[in-house]
Design a protein around this motif. Structure first.
Motif, PDB file in Angstrom:
ATOM      1  N   LYS A   9       0.824  -1.210   0.000  1.00 21.46           N
ATOM      2  CA  LYS A   9       0.000   0.000   0.000  1.00 21.46           C
ATOM      3  C   LYS A   9       0.859   1.262   0.000  1.00 21.46           C
ATOM      4  CE  LYS A   9      -3.817   2.072   2.549  1.00 21.46           C
ATOM      5  NZ  LYS A   9      -4.729   1.958   3.668  1.00 21.46           N
ATOM      6  N   ASN A  10       2.039   1.185   0.612  1.00 20.35           N
ATOM      7  CA  ASN A  10       2.942   2.329   0.698  1.00 20.35           C
ATOM      8  C   ASN A  10       4.067   2.279  -0.340  1.00 20.35           C
ATOM      9  OD1 ASN A  10       2.355   4.171   3.187  1.00 20.35           O
ATOM     10  ND2 ASN A  10       1.823   2.090   3.798  1.00 20.35           N
ATOM     11  N   ASN A  11       3.950   1.363  -1.282  1.00 24.13           N
ATOM     12  CA  ASN A  11       4.891   1.249  -2.401  1.00 24.13           C
ATOM     13  C   ASN A  11       6.355   1.158  -1.966  1.00 24.13           C
ATOM     14  OD1 ASN A  11       2.840   1.428  -4.430  1.00 24.13           O
ATOM     15  ND2 ASN A  11       2.721   3.605  -3.980  1.00 24.13           N
ATOM     16  N   ILE A  12       6.623   0.285  -1.027  1.00 22.96           N
ATOM     17  CA  ILE A  12       7.995   0.067  -0.570  1.00 22.96           C
ATOM     18  C   ILE A  12       8.207  -1.435  -0.370  1.00 22.96           C
ATOM     19  CG2 ILE A  12       7.505   0.356   1.892  1.00 22.96           C
ATOM     20  CD1 ILE A  12      10.213   1.934   2.015  1.00 22.96           C
ATOM     21  N   SER A  13       9.390  -1.886  -0.639  1.00 22.50           N
ATOM     22  CA  SER A  13       9.679  -3.317  -0.542  1.00 22.50           C
ATOM     23  C   SER A  13      10.346  -3.663   0.789  1.00 22.50           C
ATOM     24  CB  SER A  13      10.605  -3.746  -1.684  1.00 22.50           C
ATOM     25  OG  SER A  13      11.887  -3.164  -1.515  1.00 22.50           O
ATOM     26  N   MET A  14      10.243  -4.933   1.146  1.00 23.23           N
ATOM     27  CA  MET A  14      10.918  -5.419   2.339  1.00 23.23           C
ATOM     28  C   MET A  14      12.425  -5.261   2.164  1.00 23.23           C
ATOM     29  SD  MET A  14       8.860  -8.800   3.570  1.00 23.23           S
ATOM     30  CE  MET A  14       7.963  -9.323   2.132  1.00 23.23           C
ATOM     31  N   TYR A  15      12.898  -5.477   0.945  1.00 27.73           N
ATOM     32  CA  TYR A  15      14.328  -5.340   0.662  1.00 27.73           C
ATOM     33  C   TYR A  15      14.802  -3.919   0.960  1.00 27.73           C
ATOM     34  CZ  TYR A  15      18.684  -4.856  -1.895  1.00 27.73           C
ATOM     35  OH  TYR A  15      19.974  -4.571  -2.227  1.00 27.73           O
ATOM     36  N   LYS A  16      14.045  -2.925   0.515  1.00 24.98           N
ATOM     37  CA  LYS A  16      14.449  -1.534   0.733  1.00 24.98           C
ATOM     38  C   LYS A  16      14.483  -1.198   2.227  1.00 24.98           C
ATOM     39  CE  LYS A  16      13.650   3.187  -0.676  1.00 24.98           C
ATOM     40  NZ  LYS A  16      12.949   4.108  -1.553  1.00 24.98           N
ATOM     41  N   ILE A  17      13.497  -1.647   2.961  1.00 25.14           N
ATOM     42  CA  ILE A  17      13.473  -1.388   4.406  1.00 25.14           C
ATOM     43  C   ILE A  17      14.673  -2.049   5.072  1.00 25.14           C
ATOM     44  CG2 ILE A  17      12.238  -1.885   6.553  1.00 25.14           C
ATOM     45  CD1 ILE A  17       9.663  -1.386   4.955  1.00 25.14           C
ATOM     46  N   ALA A  18      14.950  -3.277   4.698  1.00 23.54           N
ATOM     47  CA  ALA A  18      16.095  -3.986   5.273  1.00 23.54           C
ATOM     48  C   ALA A  18      17.396  -3.257   4.949  1.00 23.54           C
ATOM     49  CB  ALA A  18      16.144  -5.417   4.738  1.00 23.54           C
ATOM     50  N   LYS A  19      17.559  -2.863   3.707  1.00 28.02           N
ATOM     51  CA  LYS A  19      18.786  -2.199   3.270  1.00 28.02           C
ATOM     52  C   LYS A  19      18.988  -0.852   3.969  1.00 28.02           C
ATOM     53  CE  LYS A  19      22.031  -2.440   0.034  1.00 28.02           C
ATOM     54  NZ  LYS A  19      23.054  -3.443   0.033  1.00 28.02           N
ATOM     55  N   GLU A  20      17.929  -0.035   4.020  1.00 29.19           N
ATOM     56  CA  GLU A  20      18.022   1.300   4.611  1.00 29.19           C
ATOM     57  C   GLU A  20      18.265   1.277   6.123  1.00 29.19           C
ATOM     58  OE1 GLU A  20      14.482   3.442   3.519  1.00 29.19           O
ATOM     59  OE2 GLU A  20      15.226   3.821   1.501  1.00 29.19           O
ATOM     60  N   ASN A  21      17.908   0.176   6.761  1.00 31.33           N
ATOM     61  CA  ASN A  21      18.001   0.104   8.223  1.00 31.33           C
ATOM     62  C   ASN A  21      19.012  -0.920   8.715  1.00 31.33           C
ATOM     63  OD1 ASN A  21      15.676   1.913   9.305  1.00 31.33           O
ATOM     64  ND2 ASN A  21      14.818   0.844   7.539  1.00 31.33           N
ATOM     65  N   ASN A  22      19.823  -1.446   7.816  1.00 25.03           N
ATOM     66  CA  ASN A  22      20.839  -2.444   8.179  1.00 25.03           C
ATOM     67  C   ASN A  22      20.257  -3.613   8.967  1.00 25.03           C
ATOM     68  OD1 ASN A  22      22.980  -1.068   6.923  1.00 25.03           O
ATOM     69  ND2 ASN A  22      23.158   0.281   8.698  1.00 25.03           N
ATOM     70  N   ILE A  23      19.131  -4.108   8.480  1.00 22.13           N
ATOM     71  CA  ILE A  23      18.464  -5.261   9.083  1.00 22.13           C
ATOM     72  C   ILE A  23      18.496  -6.383   8.053  1.00 22.13           C
ATOM     73  CG2 ILE A  23      16.249  -6.154   9.910  1.00 22.13           C
ATOM     74  CD1 ILE A  23      15.530  -3.332  10.768  1.00 22.13           C
ATOM     75  N   ALA A  24      18.693  -7.594   8.500  1.00 22.49           N
ATOM     76  CA  ALA A  24      18.679  -8.730   7.575  1.00 22.49           C
ATOM     77  C   ALA A  24      17.316  -8.823   6.899  1.00 22.49           C
ATOM     78  CB  ALA A  24      18.981 -10.018   8.319  1.00 22.49           C
ATOM     79  N   GLN A  25      17.338  -9.100   5.615  1.00 20.34           N
ATOM     80  CA  GLN A  25      16.084  -9.209   4.870  1.00 20.34           C
ATOM     81  C   GLN A  25      15.210 -10.325   5.447  1.00 20.34           C
ATOM     82  OE1 GLN A  25      16.732  -9.384   0.655  1.00 20.34           O
ATOM     83  NE2 GLN A  25      14.575  -9.180   0.175  1.00 20.34           N
ATOM     84  N   THR A  26      15.830 -11.365   5.969  1.00 17.24           N
ATOM     85  CA  THR A  26      15.050 -12.451   6.571  1.00 17.24           C
ATOM     86  C   THR A  26      14.308 -11.986   7.818  1.00 17.24           C
ATOM     87  OG1 THR A  26      17.018 -13.202   7.756  1.00 17.24           O
ATOM     88  CG2 THR A  26      16.489 -14.335   5.696  1.00 17.24           C
ATOM     89  N   THR A  27      14.864 -11.013   8.523  1.00 13.34           N
ATOM     90  CA  THR A  27      14.196 -10.467   9.712  1.00 13.34           C
ATOM     91  C   THR A  27      12.889  -9.791   9.306  1.00 13.34           C
ATOM     92  OG1 THR A  27      16.306 -10.135  10.818  1.00 13.34           O
ATOM     93  CG2 THR A  27      14.426  -8.888  11.674  1.00 13.34           C
ATOM     94  N   ILE A  28      12.947  -8.999   8.252  1.00  7.54           N
ATOM     95  CA  ILE A  28      11.738  -8.331   7.748  1.00  7.54           C
ATOM     96  C   ILE A  28      10.754  -9.364   7.215  1.00  7.54           C
ATOM     97  CG2 ILE A  28      10.823  -6.664   6.085  1.00  7.54           C
ATOM     98  CD1 ILE A  28      12.517  -5.295   8.148  1.00  7.54           C
ATOM     99  N   PHE A  29      11.267 -10.336   6.481  1.00  6.99           N
ATOM    100  CA  PHE A  29      10.402 -11.371   5.925  1.00  6.99           C
ATOM    101  C   PHE A  29       9.699 -12.151   7.037  1.00  6.99           C
ATOM    102  CE2 PHE A  29       9.581 -15.704   4.487  1.00  6.99           C
ATOM    103  CZ  PHE A  29       8.762 -15.451   3.394  1.00  6.99           C
ATOM    104  N   ASN A  30      10.449 -12.529   8.060  1.00  7.17           N
ATOM    105  CA  ASN A  30       9.840 -13.267   9.180  1.00  7.17           C
ATOM    106  C   ASN A  30       8.782 -12.425   9.884  1.00  7.17           C
ATOM    107  OD1 ASN A  30      11.405 -15.518   8.678  1.00  7.17           O
ATOM    108  ND2 ASN A  30      12.968 -14.961  10.159  1.00  7.17           N
ATOM    109  N   ALA A  31       9.056 -11.141  10.038  1.00  9.68           N
ATOM    110  CA  ALA A  31       8.090 -10.246  10.676  1.00  9.68           C
ATOM    111  C   ALA A  31       6.817 -10.132   9.839  1.00  9.68           C
ATOM    112  CB  ALA A  31       8.702  -8.876  10.886  1.00  9.68           C
TER     113      ALA A  31
END
Length: 72
Positions: A9-31
């Motif tokens: 809805k906010n036109n942003i990917s899990m990858y971008k959030i992970a990258k911008e915040n130095n969080i593992a992409q799997t952490t975002i995916f699991n969440a």
């Protein structure tokens, strides 16, 4: 599931959030597979930062989106 819908809805990917915040992409995916009540502050803060919103705004918008799901 709610996170996936919110991010779409906010036109942003899990990858971008992970990258911008130095969080593992799997952490975002699991969440993204957790219920709203189970989300960590770390995830909410990362989403808020990437969207230039406050954690409160993100939490309110997620709650509203979750309520809409229950109505349908």
């Amino acid at each position: 599931m709610i996170i996936k819908r919110y991010l779409e809805k906010n036109n942003i990917s899990m990858y971008k959030i992970a990258k911008e915040n130095n969080i593992a992409q799997t952490t975002i995916f699991n969440a993204s597979n957790k219920k709203l009540d189970s989300l960590s502050f770390k995830i909410l803060r990362a989403i808020a930062k990437s969207l230039n919103k406050t954690v409160g705004q993100v939490a309110d918008e997620l709650e509203q989106l979750d309520k809409e799901k229950d109505i349908k």
